[in-house]
Motif scaffolding. Structure first.
Motif, PDB file in Angstrom:
ATOM      1  N   ARG A  19       5.090 -36.739 -32.258  1.00 49.27           N
ATOM      2  CA  ARG A  19       4.059 -35.367 -30.610  1.00 49.27           C
ATOM      3  C   ARG A  19       3.977 -34.734 -31.321  1.00 49.27           C
ATOM      4  O   ARG A  19       4.582 -34.211 -33.012  1.00 49.27           O
ATOM      5  N   PHE A  20       3.286 -34.144 -32.006  1.00 48.80           N
ATOM      6  CA  PHE A  20       2.046 -32.844 -32.182  1.00 48.80           C
ATOM      7  C   PHE A  20       2.076 -31.247 -31.866  1.00 48.80           C
ATOM      8  O   PHE A  20       2.606 -30.832 -30.071  1.00 48.80           O
ATOM      9  N   ALA A  21       1.815 -30.301 -32.252  1.00 50.91           N
ATOM     10  CA  ALA A  21       1.736 -28.919 -31.832  1.00 50.91           C
ATOM     11  C   ALA A  21       0.867 -28.925 -30.554  1.00 50.91           C
ATOM     12  O   ALA A  21       1.403 -28.134 -30.162  1.00 50.91           O
ATOM     13  N   ASN A  22      -0.104 -30.234 -31.264  1.00 56.11           N
ATOM     14  CA  ASN A  22      -1.168 -29.149 -29.280  1.00 56.11           C
ATOM     15  C   ASN A  22      -1.055 -29.766 -28.135  1.00 56.11           C
ATOM     16  O   ASN A  22      -1.533 -29.862 -27.294  1.00 56.11           O
ATOM     17  N   GLY A  23       0.632 -30.375 -28.610  1.00 55.46           N
ATOM     18  CA  GLY A  23       0.447 -31.124 -27.108  1.00 55.46           C
ATOM     19  C   GLY A  23       0.343 -32.597 -27.028  1.00 55.46           C
ATOM     20  O   GLY A  23       0.630 -33.535 -25.548  1.00 55.46           O
ATOM     21  N   SER A  24      -0.396 -33.665 -27.747  1.00 55.14           N
ATOM     22  CA  SER A  24      -1.383 -34.335 -27.630  1.00 55.14           C
ATOM     23  C   SER A  24      -0.401 -35.055 -28.622  1.00 55.14           C
ATOM     24  O   SER A  24       1.365 -34.930 -28.855  1.00 55.14           O
ATOM     25  N   ALA A  25      -0.404 -36.709 -28.713  1.00 56.41           N
ATOM     26  CA  ALA A  25       1.099 -37.908 -28.711  1.00 56.41           C
ATOM     27  C   ALA A  25       0.860 -38.858 -29.238  1.00 56.41           C
ATOM     28  O   ALA A  25      -0.649 -39.335 -28.934  1.00 56.41           O
ATOM     29  N   VAL A  26       0.968 -39.560 -30.164  1.00 52.71           N
ATOM     30  CA  VAL A  26       0.709 -40.808 -30.179  1.00 52.71           C
ATOM     31  C   VAL A  26       1.809 -42.061 -30.396  1.00 52.71           C
ATOM     32  O   VAL A  26       3.074 -41.292 -30.329  1.00 52.71           O
ATOM     33  N   ALA A  27       1.264 -43.489 -29.803  1.00 56.94           N
ATOM     34  CA  ALA A  27       2.944 -44.292 -30.347  1.00 56.94           C
ATOM     35  C   ALA A  27       2.138 -44.758 -31.073  1.00 56.94           C
ATOM     36  O   ALA A  27       1.424 -45.948 -30.950  1.00 56.94           O
ATOM     37  N   ILE A  28       2.550 -45.585 -32.558  1.00 51.64           N
ATOM     38  CA  ILE A  28       2.267 -45.973 -32.968  1.00 51.64           C
ATOM     39  C   ILE A  28       3.233 -47.850 -33.111  1.00 51.64           C
ATOM     40  O   ILE A  28       3.810 -48.193 -32.970  1.00 51.64           O
ATOM     41  N   ASP A  29       2.388 -48.891 -32.465  1.00 55.99           N
ATOM     42  CA  ASP A  29       2.727 -50.781 -32.696  1.00 55.99           C
ATOM     43  C   ASP A  29       3.019 -50.532 -34.641  1.00 55.99           C
ATOM     44  O   ASP A  29       2.632 -51.240 -34.624  1.00 55.99           O
ATOM     45  N   CYS A  30       4.801 -50.706 -34.515  1.00 53.12           N
ATOM     46  CA  CYS A  30       4.799 -51.108 -35.543  1.00 53.12           C
ATOM     47  C   CYS A  30       4.562 -52.625 -35.629  1.00 53.12           C
ATOM     48  O   CYS A  30       4.949 -52.851 -37.044  1.00 53.12           O
ATOM     49  N   SER A  31       4.705 -53.549 -34.450  1.00 55.42           N
ATOM     50  CA  SER A  31       4.349 -54.859 -35.101  1.00 55.42           C
ATOM     51  C   SER A  31       3.285 -55.314 -35.755  1.00 55.42           C
ATOM     52  O   SER A  31       2.617 -55.786 -36.387  1.00 55.42           O
ATOM     53  N   ALA A  32       2.405 -54.488 -35.204  1.00 54.58           N
ATOM     54  CA  ALA A  32       0.580 -54.232 -35.692  1.00 54.58           C
ATOM     55  C   ALA A  32       0.931 -54.256 -37.175  1.00 54.58           C
ATOM     56  O   ALA A  32       0.223 -54.278 -38.034  1.00 54.58           O
ATOM     57  N   ILE A  33       1.397 -52.254 -37.325  1.00 52.14           N
ATOM     58  CA  ILE A  33       1.147 -52.332 -38.735  1.00 52.14           C
ATOM     59  C   ILE A  33       2.329 -53.255 -39.508  1.00 52.14           C
ATOM     60  O   ILE A  33       1.893 -53.729 -40.415  1.00 52.14           O
ATOM     61  N   GLU A  34       3.307 -53.670 -39.515  1.00 50.74           N
ATOM     62  CA  GLU A  34       3.702 -55.087 -39.815  1.00 50.74           C
ATOM     63  C   GLU A  34       3.239 -56.868 -40.103  1.00 50.74           C
ATOM     64  O   GLU A  34       2.663 -56.398 -41.327  1.00 50.74           O
ATOM     65  N   ASP A  35       1.911 -56.650 -39.006  1.00 50.78           N
ATOM     66  CA  ASP A  35       1.425 -57.877 -39.606  1.00 50.78           C
ATOM     67  C   ASP A  35       0.620 -57.647 -40.475  1.00 50.78           C
ATOM     68  O   ASP A  35      -0.227 -58.780 -41.264  1.00 50.78           O
ATOM     69  N   GLU A  36      -0.166 -56.346 -40.602  1.00 49.09           N
ATOM     70  CA  GLU A  36      -1.343 -55.615 -41.126  1.00 49.09           C
ATOM     71  C   GLU A  36      -1.159 -55.495 -42.580  1.00 49.09           C
ATOM     72  O   GLU A  36      -1.373 -56.078 -43.511  1.00 49.09           O
ATOM     73  N   TYR A  37       0.316 -54.496 -42.403  1.00 45.85           N
ATOM     74  CA  TYR A  37       0.456 -54.567 -44.373  1.00 45.85           C
ATOM     75  C   TYR A  37       2.134 -55.031 -44.667  1.00 45.85           C
ATOM     76  O   TYR A  37       2.573 -55.606 -46.120  1.00 45.85           O
ATOM     77  N   GLY A  38       2.741 -55.610 -43.772  1.00 43.89           N
ATOM     78  CA  GLY A  38       4.220 -56.205 -44.248  1.00 43.89           C
ATOM     79  C   GLY A  38       3.352 -57.700 -45.517  1.00 43.89           C
ATOM     80  O   GLY A  38       4.156 -58.938 -44.275  1.00 43.89           O
ATOM     81  N   ASN A  39       3.117 -57.916 -46.219  1.00 40.10           N
ATOM     82  CA  ASN A  39       2.714 -59.317 -46.561  1.00 40.10           C
ATOM     83  C   ASN A  39       3.672 -59.625 -47.393  1.00 40.10           C
ATOM     84  O   ASN A  39       4.095 -60.677 -47.767  1.00 40.10           O
ATOM     85  N   THR A  40       4.657 -59.232 -47.428  1.00 40.13           N
ATOM     86  CA  THR A  40       6.090 -60.078 -48.022  1.00 40.13           C
ATOM     87  C   THR A  40       7.297 -59.945 -47.761  1.00 40.13           C
ATOM     88  O   THR A  40       7.323 -58.236 -47.355  1.00 40.13           O
ATOM     89  N   PRO A  41       8.670 -59.986 -47.344  1.00 42.77           N
ATOM     90  CA  PRO A  41       9.910 -59.749 -47.200  1.00 42.77           C
ATOM     91  C   PRO A  41       9.669 -58.783 -47.560  1.00 42.77           C
ATOM     92  O   PRO A  41      10.300 -57.823 -46.617  1.00 42.77           O
ATOM     93  N   ALA A  42      10.086 -58.271 -48.801  1.00 46.98           N
ATOM     94  CA  ALA A  42      10.180 -56.592 -49.593  1.00 46.98           C
ATOM     95  C   ALA A  42       9.477 -55.494 -48.437  1.00 46.98           C
ATOM     96  O   ALA A  42      10.422 -54.725 -48.150  1.00 46.98           O
ATOM     97  N   GLN A  43       8.517 -55.629 -48.204  1.00 46.97           N
ATOM     98  CA  GLN A  43       7.364 -55.052 -47.727  1.00 46.97           C
ATOM     99  C   GLN A  43       8.045 -54.676 -46.284  1.00 46.97           C
ATOM    100  O   GLN A  43       8.227 -53.412 -45.535  1.00 46.97           O
ATOM    101  N   ARG A  44       7.899 -56.258 -46.151  1.00 46.24           N
ATOM    102  CA  ARG A  44       9.131 -56.298 -44.117  1.00 46.24           C
ATOM    103  C   ARG A  44      10.312 -55.088 -43.877  1.00 46.24           C
ATOM    104  O   ARG A  44      10.183 -54.459 -42.960  1.00 46.24           O
ATOM    105  N   SER A  45      11.485 -55.657 -45.176  1.00 46.87           N
ATOM    106  CA  SER A  45      12.469 -55.165 -44.591  1.00 46.87           C
ATOM    107  C   SER A  45      11.782 -53.674 -44.825  1.00 46.87           C
ATOM    108  O   SER A  45      12.476 -53.041 -44.460  1.00 46.87           O
ATOM    109  N   GLU A  46      10.961 -52.753 -45.615  1.00 43.84           N
ATOM    110  CA  GLU A  46      10.744 -51.436 -46.073  1.00 43.84           C
ATOM    111  C   GLU A  46      10.623 -50.949 -45.027  1.00 43.84           C
ATOM    112  O   GLU A  46      10.916 -49.947 -44.287  1.00 43.84           O
ATOM    113  N   LEU A  47       9.191 -51.121 -44.181  1.00 39.66           N
ATOM    114  CA  LEU A  47       8.494 -50.931 -42.776  1.00 39.66           C
ATOM    115  C   LEU A  47       9.847 -50.582 -42.255  1.00 39.66           C
ATOM    116  O   LEU A  47      10.366 -49.885 -41.117  1.00 39.66           O
ATOM    117  N   ASP A  48      10.791 -52.225 -41.804  1.00 42.06           N
ATOM    118  CA  ASP A  48      11.879 -51.506 -41.534  1.00 42.06           C
ATOM    119  C   ASP A  48      12.617 -50.293 -41.401  1.00 42.06           C
ATOM    120  O   ASP A  48      13.092 -49.874 -40.265  1.00 42.06           O
TER     121      ASP A  48
END
Length: 82
Positions: A19-48
């Protein structure tokens, strides 16, 4: 960018909701982020680790486009202890 007021991880939807100060909100899909950036088990674990323990930092990294750079620096938090 508007000031980020709050973030929380919603386990039911696997999204970080921000949630932001102007009243807007965003929901980040963690599965999509993990699919895009979690290339190794260590990276996936860090994202978790980030989304559960530091959702504000997770959101800032994703929205600023710095998540890939952050993960390239090495994964410290999600790494299993020896």
């Amino acid at each position: 960018m508007n000031k980020l007021l709050s973030c929380r991880y919603n386990m039911d939807t696997n999204r970080v909701e921000a949630r932001f100060a102007n009243g807007s909100a965003v929901a980040i899909d963690c599965s999509a982020i993990e699919d895009e950036y979690g290339n190794t088990p260590a990276q996936r674990s860090e994202l978790d680790w980030l989304r559960y323990n530091k959702p504000l930092e997770y959101t800032q990294l994703v929205l600023s486009g710095e998540i890939e750079h952050y993960l390239s620096l090495g994964c410290e938090h999600g790494r299993p202890k020896d």
